[in-house]
Design an enzyme around this catalytic site. Structure first.
Site, PDB file in Angstrom:
ATOM      1  CE  LYS A  15      -0.985  -0.005   4.994  1.00 25.86           C
ATOM      2  NZ  LYS A  15      -0.163  -1.226   5.236  1.00 25.86           N
ATOM      3  CE  LYS A  32       2.732   4.622   7.947  1.00 22.38           C
ATOM      4  NZ  LYS A  32       2.176   3.479   7.203  1.00 22.38           N
ATOM      5  CB  ALA A  98       0.201   1.623  10.392  1.00 24.41           C
TER       6      ALA A  98
END
Length: 209
Positions: A15, A32, A98
């Site tokens: 991903k 992120k 995540a």
């Protein structure tokens, strides 16, 4: 602001590579929220290298390559979801989770809870290997139960047309394309693979609707 969340059915399925391709294709920024593991190249560094896009600073940078809650606890840190509000930026923003949906951020909150709070459309990445039907359908069910809008499923790996069709049929979800394994991976080869295999029109439509 137009934001899309990229999540997966599991860890290590590709991903981050998909996110890099999406950042490049959309001319987007990348974020992120939590990076667990700093010994190797981070996800933000990978996306920066492959997309040449703008990277926003992570909300949390943690040393231990483990579930975010365990990585945080190893440093006597508690991840506060209130500090992980979506960044306010102009133009498209790609946010990468995540692992899978049920990854804990702390002892009370899962990544899925954060996605539900954000109310941003979600792309689910799924590998085409054995076991993907179960993992993908469970993930779709969890996303919808949490009230998340699902853009579709992006497959990663070798072609498995019957498997892919089965997931989209039972999951009642759009097929966003399949990103093949790229032998010599760089910015140019990723851009070519993305343009040839991923349905960007469906993604852009979700970001503007």
């Amino acid at each position: 602001m137009t934001t899309v969340v990229v999540t997966g059915t599991d860890t290590g399925i590709g991903k981050t590579i998909f996110s890099a391709g999406l950042v490049q294709a959309l001319g987007a920024r990348y974020w992120k929220p939590v990076q667990s593991g700093l010994e190797e190249e981070t996800d933000s560094q990978i996306v920066a290298r492959l997309s040449q896009g703008e990277i926003l600073p992570e909300g949390y940078l943690l040393q231990l390559p483990a579930s975010p809650h365990l990585s945080a606890e190893a440093e006597d840190v508690v991840i506060d979801p209130a500090k992980l509000a979506l960044p306010q930026v102009e133009g498209p923003l790609v946010v990468e989770g995540a692992g899978g949906l049920m990854v804990p951020l702390n002892r009370e909150v899962l990544y899925l809870d954060l996605f539900a709070q954000w109310q941003a459309p979600v792309i689910l990445c799924a590998r085409t290997q054995l076991g993907t039907i179960n993992h993908t359908l469970l993930s779709l069910k969890a996303l919808r139960a949490a009230g998340c809008a699902v853009v579709g499923v992006a497959f990663i790996g070798e072609a498995e047309p019957e498997v892919e069709e089965t997931i989209c049929q039972f999951g009642k979800v759009a097929h966003l394309g399949r990103l093949p394994m790229i032998t010599e991976l760089d910015s140019a080869s990723l851009a070519r693979a993305f343009a040839a295999n991923i349905n960007l029109d469906l993604i852009r439509e979700a970001l503007t609707s």
